[in-house]
Design a protein around this motif. Structure first.
Motif, PDB file in Angstrom:
ATOM      1  N   GLY A  78       0.813  -1.179  -0.148  1.00 41.09           N
ATOM      2  CA  GLY A  78       0.162  -0.122  -0.087  1.00 41.09           C
ATOM      3  C   GLY A  78       0.946   1.263  -0.134  1.00 41.09           C
ATOM      4  O   GLY A  78       0.605   2.202  -0.748  1.00 41.09           O
ATOM      5  N   GLN A  79       1.871   1.385   0.713  1.00 42.58           N
ATOM      6  CA  GLN A  79       2.703   2.258   0.796  1.00 42.58           C
ATOM      7  C   GLN A  79       3.554   2.647  -0.422  1.00 42.58           C
ATOM      8  O   GLN A  79       3.677   3.785  -0.988  1.00 42.58           O
ATOM      9  CB  GLN A  79       3.827   2.095   1.960  1.00 42.58           C
ATOM     10  N   ALA A  80       3.871   1.500  -0.864  1.00 48.22           N
ATOM     11  CA  ALA A  80       4.764   1.539  -2.141  1.00 48.22           C
ATOM     12  C   ALA A  80       3.800   1.899  -3.324  1.00 48.22           C
ATOM     13  O   ALA A  80       4.460   2.673  -4.199  1.00 48.22           O
ATOM     14  CB  ALA A  80       5.161   0.223  -2.275  1.00 48.22           C
ATOM     15  N   LEU A  81       2.671   1.506  -3.475  1.00 47.72           N
ATOM     16  CA  LEU A  81       1.742   2.030  -4.503  1.00 47.72           C
ATOM     17  C   LEU A  81       1.413   3.433  -4.566  1.00 47.72           C
ATOM     18  O   LEU A  81       1.343   4.290  -5.420  1.00 47.72           O
ATOM     19  CB  LEU A  81       0.314   1.313  -4.309  1.00 47.72           C
ATOM     20  N   GLN A  82       1.451   4.068  -3.253  1.00 53.90           N
ATOM     21  CA  GLN A  82       1.241   5.571  -2.951  1.00 53.90           C
ATOM     22  C   GLN A  82       2.305   6.413  -3.495  1.00 53.90           C
ATOM     23  O   GLN A  82       2.037   7.471  -4.047  1.00 53.90           O
ATOM     24  CB  GLN A  82       1.047   5.803  -1.559  1.00 53.90           C
ATOM     25  N   GLN A  83       3.532   5.702  -3.566  1.00 53.46           N
ATOM     26  CA  GLN A  83       4.586   6.652  -4.188  1.00 53.46           C
ATOM     27  C   GLN A  83       5.082   6.138  -5.580  1.00 53.46           C
ATOM     28  O   GLN A  83       6.170   6.491  -6.142  1.00 53.46           O
ATOM     29  CB  GLN A  83       5.923   6.648  -3.255  1.00 53.46           C
ATOM     30  N   ASN A  84       4.134   5.153  -6.212  1.00 52.91           N
ATOM     31  CA  ASN A  84       4.561   4.813  -7.717  1.00 52.91           C
ATOM     32  C   ASN A  84       3.028   4.987  -8.136  1.00 52.91           C
ATOM     33  O   ASN A  84       2.575   3.860  -8.949  1.00 52.91           O
ATOM     34  CB  ASN A  84       4.673   3.306  -7.676  1.00 52.91           C
ATOM     35  N   LEU A  85       2.599   6.151  -8.514  1.00 51.21           N
ATOM     36  CA  LEU A  85       1.428   6.417  -8.910  1.00 51.21           C
ATOM     37  C   LEU A  85       1.298   6.171 -10.568  1.00 51.21           C
ATOM     38  O   LEU A  85       0.177   6.010 -11.026  1.00 51.21           O
ATOM     39  CB  LEU A  85       0.721   7.986  -8.622  1.00 51.21           C
ATOM     40  N   ASP A  86       2.491   5.892 -11.221  1.00 54.05           N
ATOM     41  CA  ASP A  86       2.368   5.705 -12.501  1.00 54.05           C
ATOM     42  C   ASP A  86       2.174   4.099 -12.696  1.00 54.05           C
ATOM     43  O   ASP A  86       1.986   3.542 -14.076  1.00 54.05           O
ATOM     44  CB  ASP A  86       3.636   5.969 -13.291  1.00 54.05           C
ATOM     45  N   LEU A  87       1.974   3.400 -11.844  1.00 52.92           N
ATOM     46  CA  LEU A  87       1.463   2.111 -11.789  1.00 52.92           C
ATOM     47  C   LEU A  87       0.024   2.227 -11.213  1.00 52.92           C
ATOM     48  O   LEU A  87      -0.045   2.277  -9.976  1.00 52.92           O
ATOM     49  CB  LEU A  87       2.351   1.086 -11.105  1.00 52.92           C
ATOM     50  N   PRO A  88      -1.138   2.477 -12.012  1.00 54.66           N
ATOM     51  CA  PRO A  88      -2.244   2.611 -11.398  1.00 54.66           C
ATOM     52  C   PRO A  88      -2.781   1.612 -10.397  1.00 54.66           C
ATOM     53  O   PRO A  88      -2.692   0.397 -10.821  1.00 54.66           O
ATOM     54  CB  PRO A  88      -3.101   2.792 -12.563  1.00 54.66           C
ATOM     55  N   TYR A  89      -3.484   2.068  -9.066  1.00 60.92           N
ATOM     56  CA  TYR A  89      -3.908   1.161  -8.324  1.00 60.92           C
ATOM     57  C   TYR A  89      -5.649   1.337  -8.242  1.00 60.92           C
ATOM     58  O   TYR A  89      -6.132   2.394  -8.391  1.00 60.92           O
ATOM     59  CB  TYR A  89      -3.511   1.391  -6.864  1.00 60.92           C
ATOM     60  N   ILE A  90      -6.048   0.167  -8.420  1.00 58.98           N
ATOM     61  CA  ILE A  90      -7.639   0.237  -8.482  1.00 58.98           C
ATOM     62  C   ILE A  90      -8.119  -0.525  -7.476  1.00 58.98           C
ATOM     63  O   ILE A  90      -8.054  -1.880  -7.341  1.00 58.98           O
ATOM     64  CB  ILE A  90      -8.259  -0.589  -9.944  1.00 58.98           C
ATOM     65  N   PRO A  91      -8.857   0.186  -6.419  1.00 59.00           N
ATOM     66  CA  PRO A  91      -9.258  -0.603  -5.484  1.00 59.00           C
ATOM     67  C   PRO A  91     -10.757  -1.485  -5.828  1.00 59.00           C
ATOM     68  O   PRO A  91     -11.653  -0.841  -6.433  1.00 59.00           O
ATOM     69  CB  PRO A  91      -9.767   0.408  -4.282  1.00 59.00           C
ATOM     70  N   VAL A  92     -10.853  -2.421  -5.448  1.00 60.41           N
ATOM     71  CA  VAL A  92     -12.261  -3.369  -5.896  1.00 60.41           C
ATOM     72  C   VAL A  92     -12.944  -3.478  -4.523  1.00 60.41           C
ATOM     73  O   VAL A  92     -12.662  -3.115  -3.503  1.00 60.41           O
ATOM     74  CB  VAL A  92     -11.702  -4.724  -6.418  1.00 60.41           C
ATOM     75  N   ARG A  93     -14.031  -4.431  -4.823  1.00 58.46           N
ATOM     76  CA  ARG A  93     -14.819  -4.794  -3.564  1.00 58.46           C
ATOM     77  C   ARG A  93     -14.862  -5.908  -2.924  1.00 58.46           C
ATOM     78  O   ARG A  93     -15.129  -6.279  -2.022  1.00 58.46           O
ATOM     79  CB  ARG A  93     -16.261  -4.451  -4.055  1.00 58.46           C
TER      80      ARG A  93
END
Ligand SMILES: Cc1ncc(C[n+]2csc(CCOP(=O)(O)OP(=O)(O)O)c2C)c(N)n1
Ligand SMILES: [Mg+2]
Length: 619
Positions: free
Chosen positions: A47-62
């Protein structure tokens, strides 16, 4: 050596961003992004790493299962040239992904799963959601991913990434070994820093190979085809993965050899190609099943020969039938004692077309093929326009949907009576326009799978065709479709429960027991009114547009509205449950109770024993 000090999670994402694939000289970035849900097992690491790598899009699902389905739909529509990674917490978040992993592996689709894992350090065990074992500390719920993954690893130390990641990429980009890859990530190790070699983060381009067939096997295959009088070709999913439809069309036009399509291979030829006999097997057309029955040579391309394709080993009844299999996977190429061409479909088809110059099926066989095709198209037209009142049959809903859809649109489905009906009736016009998940036939795949398809190709309208039963398994991803602006059109067929399994149950002499959505009455049985589910209100509450259609005319109107809508739209239509698309001279082996107190089951058993006599070994 130059190094970069990163946490294990940061290094992992840094690596994923730099992975590319190349086929036929065209290069793509491999990972479209990361799907998932955060919990204590991944929020501080991935989660922390995704926040500082926004060029790899993160899609939260359900739901984590849906994340893997979305990734599978994306990979399938991309012909396996692109993939998503899926991140989860530990425990239930992780095990929710197991169904998705099995689905991906069975369908030979690349998905990268990154379940959080329990502390490698162990001193604080048992942590929340940890499964303990009295016999070892080296086991946990993530071990359940092993049989459903093509590569599985657990990263106990940050530097293990350096050797694990290239293995993961080898499998994800392999034309023969592709499937789910699981890297279990202990939550403490995700957050641990290490001096990673700079080289790990260089751009890497994985070549997607097109293997050539072995010369001797190829010569034998050519000789077998030349000697055949009634050749027949089975087109499987490998034709599409290899982007071989044009090569197949040339092969069929040159030789006159007819084809039948598996669920995964449907759309290998456009439906109106003269050699396209449509669906083969238990859910096949009369045209394909008749030709398969008498074929003396079967050329299987990119097929696993599942029981639906072989009609439980009854499809090929010619006593002299032989097989030639073209497959990138040796495992599949050797099935049914075939002459194995371990090769890429497109390469093999182009070479066969050349080597078979001058060969053509006989005029009488060509006339049989043309006649069967014409009869089948008339049967589809009949089923599309039954004019049933007051509720339409499912085949009419399919007809209206087909007429409303454009030639490039994508139709997604997976379970229920829909795969069988669509396999027979849908008239695919463009490769990948028919997107059926029938390797795992997983209820709940449809909505997230369709979103994956739409993410892979936003220029194509994506339709989902599903039942009330399967809708109830995973409607939650409608919320994700609204969040991401990923618009899909969902046609929900309401027939008050499981028409497919209900029909199967009836055919087994079991009267549909336990398959209708009814309330429990004083008798103790489910014999009351239909369950009062308002699917329209449900869809609307999740953020979709929703329309109820009461007739085929209203359905057509609703489809036009859905096409112009800017949001996911759910169209609900009630159908006549007991009017089914028939079978066409085929069968499916579902074992019937050998002893029973119920007479109808005993009768069904007698029919079953008789039908099984048709099952063959191809040795
Ligand atoms: C996850 C999952 N559970 C169970 C099944 C077995 N199954 C296959 S079809 C079906 C019923 C589907 O009902 P519905 O979506 O309403 O379609 P219908 O049968 O009415 O056409 C079931 C339970 C399955 N394929 N997937
Ligand atoms: Mg149903």
């Amino acid at each position: 050596m130059k190094t970069r000090k990163l946490t294990m999670a940061q290094a992992l994402l840094g690596f994923l961003k730099q992975q590319y694939v190349e086929r036929d000289g065209v290069e793509h970035r491999f990972f479209g992004g990361v799907l998932g849900i955060f919990g204590h097992g991944n929020v501080a690491g991935i989660g922390q790493a995704l926040q500082q790598n926004l060029d790899l899009p993160y899609i939260p699902v359900r739901n984590e299962q849906a994340a893997v389905h979305m990734a599978a739909g994306y990979a399938k529509t991309s012909n396996r040239l692109r993939a998503f990674a899926c991140t989860s917490s530990i425990g239930p978040g992780a095990t929710n992904m197991i169904t998705g992993a099995a689905l991906a592996t069975i369908n030979r689709l690349p998905v990268l799963l990154l379940p959080g894992d329990i502390f490698a350090r162990r001193n604080v065990a048992p942590v929340l959601q940890q499964l303990e074992s009295p016999s070892t500390q080296d086991i946990g719920v993530n071990d359940c991913f092993k049989p459903v993954s093509r590569y599985w690893d657990r990263i106990y130390r940050p530097e293990q990434l350096i050797t694990a990641l290239p293995e993961a990429m080898r499998v994800l980009t392999s034309p023969s070994d592709c499937g789910a890859v699981t890297l279990a990530l202990p939550q403490d190790v995700q957050a641990e820093a290490y001096e990673y070699p700079e080289e790990l983060f260089r751009k890497r381009v994985w070549l997607i190979r097109r293997p050539q067939p072995d010369a001797e096997s190829f010569a034998r295959a050519v000789a077998a085809i030349r000697a055949s009088r009634r050749p027949f070709l089975v087109a499987g999913g490998g034709v599409l993965f290899s982007e071989a439809p044009a090569a197949l069309a040339r092969f069929c036009a040159a030789t006159g050899i007819p084809i039948g399509e598996t669920q995964a291979g449907k759309g290998s030829l456009p439906y109106d190609h003269p050699q396209s006999m449509g669906a083969l097997g238990a859910t096949g057309t009369l045209a394909a099943n008749r030709l398969a029955r008498d074929a003396d040579l079967v050329i299987g391309i990119g097929t696993r020969y599942s029981d639906f394709t072989t009609a439980s080993m009854t499809a090929f009844q010619n006593p002299d039938v032989r097989f030639v299999n073209i497959n990138t996977a040796e495992f599949d190429a050797y099935k049914v004692s075939a002459i194995p061409l371990v090769a890429d479909a497109r390469v093999a088809l182009a070479r066969l077309t050349e080597a078979l110059a001058g060969f053509r099926v006989t005029e009488s066989y060509a006339a049989l093929i043309a006649g069967l095709k014409q009869e089948w198209e008339a049967e589809v037209d009949r089923l599309f326009h039954l004019g049933l009142e007051p509720r339409p049959a499912q085949s009419e809903v399919i007809g209206a949907l087909w007429e409303a859809s454009g030639p490039r649109d994508i139709l997604v489905s997976a379970a229920g009576s829909h795969p069988g009906d669509l396999h027979k009736l849908w008239r695919t016009r463009t490769p990948n326009g028919y997107h059926m998940e029938y390797g795992y036939s997983c209820m709940g795949y449809e909505i997230p799978g369709a979103m994956g398809a739409k993410l892979a190709d936003p220029t194509r309208e994506v339709y989902v065709f599903l039942g009330d039963g399967t809708y109830l398994m995973m409607p939650g991803e409608i919320v994700t479709s609204v969040q991401e602006g990923v618009k899909i059109i969902i046609v929900l067929v309401d027939n008050h429960g499981y028409a497919s399994i209900g029909g199967l149950s009836q055919s087994l002499g079991q009267q549909g027991f336990g398959t209708v959505y009814r309330t429990r009455t004083e008798s103790g049985q489910l014999e009351g009114n239909f369950l009062p589910v308002d699917y329209e209100a449900n869809a609307r509450s999740l953020g979709a547009c929703a329309i109820r259609a009461h007739s085929v005319a209203e359905l057509k109107h609703a489809l036009e509205k859905a096409k112009s809508a800017d949001r996911t739209t759910v169209i609900v239509i009630e159908t006549e449950r007991e009017v089914r698309v028939p079978g066409y001279e085929s069968w499916w082996d579902v074992a019937v109770a050998e002893v029973s107190e119920i007479e109808s089951v005993q009768q069904s058993r007698a029919r079953y024993v008789e039908a099984r006599r048709q099952e063959r070994h191809h040795l």
